[in-house]
Design an enzyme around this catalytic site. Sequence first.
Site, PDB file in Angstrom:
ATOM      1  CD  GLU A 123      -3.096  -1.075   2.108  1.00  0.00           C
ATOM      2  OE1 GLU A 123      -3.028  -0.210   3.007  1.00  0.00           O
ATOM      3  OE2 GLU A 123      -3.914  -2.008   2.117  1.00  0.00           O
TER       4      GLU A 123
ATOM      5  CG  ASP B  60      -8.162  -1.678   5.124  1.00  0.00           C
ATOM      6  OD1 ASP B  60      -7.722  -2.392   4.202  1.00  0.00           O
ATOM      7  OD2 ASP B  60      -9.376  -1.486   5.326  1.00  0.00           O
TER       8      ASP B  60
ATOM      9  CB  SER C   6      -0.097 -22.656  -1.775  1.00  0.00           C
ATOM     10  OG  SER C   6       0.598 -22.282  -0.619  1.00  0.00           O
TER      11      SER C   6
ATOM     12  N   PRO D 114      -9.389  -0.196  -0.767  1.00  0.00           N
ATOM     13  CG  PRO D 114      -9.758  -2.409  -0.095  1.00  0.00           C
ATOM     14  CD  PRO D 114     -10.325  -1.324  -0.968  1.00  0.00           C
TER      15      PRO D 114
ATOM     16  CG  ASP E  64      -6.318  -5.421   1.521  1.00  0.00           C
ATOM     17  OD1 ASP E  64      -5.684  -5.574   2.579  1.00  0.00           O
ATOM     18  OD2 ASP E  64      -6.428  -4.321   0.944  1.00  0.00           O
TER      19      ASP E  64
END
Length: 793
Positions: free
Chosen positions: A184, A321, A246, A454, A318
Amino acid sequence: MKRTLTVLAVVIAAAAGGAAWYSESKKPVRDGELAIAHLQAPVTVRYDERGVPHIQAANEADLYRALGFVHAQDRLFQMEMLRRLARGELAEVLGARLVDTDRLFRTLGIRAHADEYARKMDQDSPATRALQAYLDGINQYQASRPAPVEFDLLGIEKRPFTIADTLSVAGYMAYSFAAAFRTEPVITYVRDELGADYLKAFDLHWHPEGVIGQPLAKGDWQDLNKLAHLSQQALIEAGLPQFEGSNAWAVSGSRTASGKPLLAGDPHIRFAVPAVWYEAQLSYPGFELYGHHQALNPVASLGHNRQFAWSLTMFQNDDLDLIAEKSNPDNPNQVWYQGQWVNLESREETIQVKDGEPVKLTLRRSPHGPIINDALGAAAGKTPIAMWWAFLETENPILDAFYQLNRADSLDKARAAAEKIHSPGLNVIWANAAGDIGWWAAAKLPQRPDGVNPYFILDGSTSEADKPGYLPFSANPHEENPERGFIVSANYQPLSPTGVAIPGYYNLPDRGVRLNQLLAQPGVKWDVQNSQALQLDTTTGYGPRLLAPILGDLRAAAANDAERALVEQLAGWTGDHPLDSAAATLFNQLTFELANAMMRDELGDAFFDSLLQTRILDSALPRLTSDPASPWWDKRDTPQKEGRAEVVKAAWQASLAHLKKTLGEDSAKWQWGNGHTLTHSHPLGQQKPLNQLFNVGPFAAPGGHEVPNNLSHRVGPAPWEVFHGPSTRRLVDMADAEHALGINPVGQSGVPFDRHYKDQAEAYIRGEYVPMHFAEDEVKANSQETLVLKPGN
């Protein structure tokens, strides 16, 4: 002289004998009898040829107590380091250089959250009782046996392991998933400092509602990048597991040779010594499981028996934040929240430092979460940045979830267990012998106000950072017994069953596309043999997709016949990464040089280096090569305006120059295995000459970044060090689950000089598999030592 030589020989022999005795005293006891307290009946532990314990107990408590004891025999130092990292206590044994890492983890709030959670846990729940018995086994081993050699070298004092330690390690694992913390700051910097045209490369929508009301000061931007860098370095330098991605898939009986479902899984985790998983077969009357366990966790994260099997991948949602708070100019201990000034909570903590003075911390928290730039101490900028993290904010009964998953023999039971996983987000891929296959994206997904993105740092003085609630579990992506007959999970963005956006830092789709294409082949019946080739596949379409738009520019950039031949190698390349591929080497060097030529001048060294650590670069590069009008192509430090052709030419020339310097003038020697290697690093192997004692490798490594055999490196210049990949490879055919196959990247034991410390490393890199013994006759036939744990005082 003869007397002197004789004395010298005696001294050398005595020293060698002392070293041998010392080394031998540290090794696990796998044969004979040992007494441990609180057992109700003897427990038999048979060790197979790989050092895997097969534990037979009379009851559940004895089973988990014995598991703790034998797990500690092989992995006590790993347990110690993980809890110290998670709880911010590394500087106590490693010195002042770890203070920054400790401060970061204290700031994240994992330690405080784990302590509080432990106090509130139901002490009588089956999962908690299992954990208590397991920790008792660890503590009894630690109290009664010699300390690991690493304890002696570092001067670590033994202290009991607690429930809070286990919960703290779960927090560390969740944090290692949190790509937002490292992504971010870069994305928000691009948006606010460079603008919307530059942001298009990352395929994120421009959301003016998400713009911070008061622009961040230059020092605040530097702080955020320091935090991203500190976060990344903390995970790297600890030499401990970090979850990265993965693969997993489940194939229904209609598409298998046996007529029963087949499960495959290979979680991608940072390589280290010891390896992340501890294998053990567990049994008591009414329960049997072959499980893969994480340190300090009694319940298996991966497992199978005759009735069912499951694997995990990262959901990549996500769940974290970053929120810029508005400070009260008259009171720096207040922030604006829901229409009023509110006080920041604060607490004091102290970091103990080996050979140094203690470091006192003041850690603050807003209504949105911990103020994470407190991790920078007095150097923090003006704007408090809070962290909302689902791990801290949800009930998250993850221990109960996996206790139930260890016993989930039906779709209903597996679904109910998955629903209890709130953070980190995990994909649970499951199959059973009755014929069912299923997948659930398990996480507590927060609701966010409309129009809020976000991906960016949010404005805490408005409502955009609020979380009015959570989506119901039925709204999570999932599938049960799909008509196509198989399910693939490979970290790409899943479809939302309700149409509600599920933000996340998802991996490229190419790896999943490749697996889907192969599994969908008509007429193929899957078994554990042809599934090995699928797990070991080294190809995706990513490279050809990135190169196709710039092949003309590369041909124009080639200066002679030799260079033109190299360009044609790239033009005909299928995207595969075997050891002998020169095209793979050239492509990976060119990938870095393209990013370097395009982006470093706009971002600066620090932000560019942070971008290299993120997944968003993977998605941006193919988009940029197909967009010759992107402003990223123009170099800011020159008066003229460059285009794609000029930058591609410069990247091509830089690639050739670097490979000639690094791997030699002869391009035939630019084979992938010469530049792409795997070394399994021990926490003490970070320093020479200890690396020679504790590290395992290097090995020439096939595979690469975002191919199914995801032996992956960071985008950068040659040579490349593989840092994450399959932490195990498992194949379980539910028609014959007793003969499932697997592999450990290094060895079962974490004890240096033990014969199982690295006995699987060469087989792993060659792509070999070994049996996970399950049936009684095979366990008996392959048992090499037997340890009986007897009830003691």
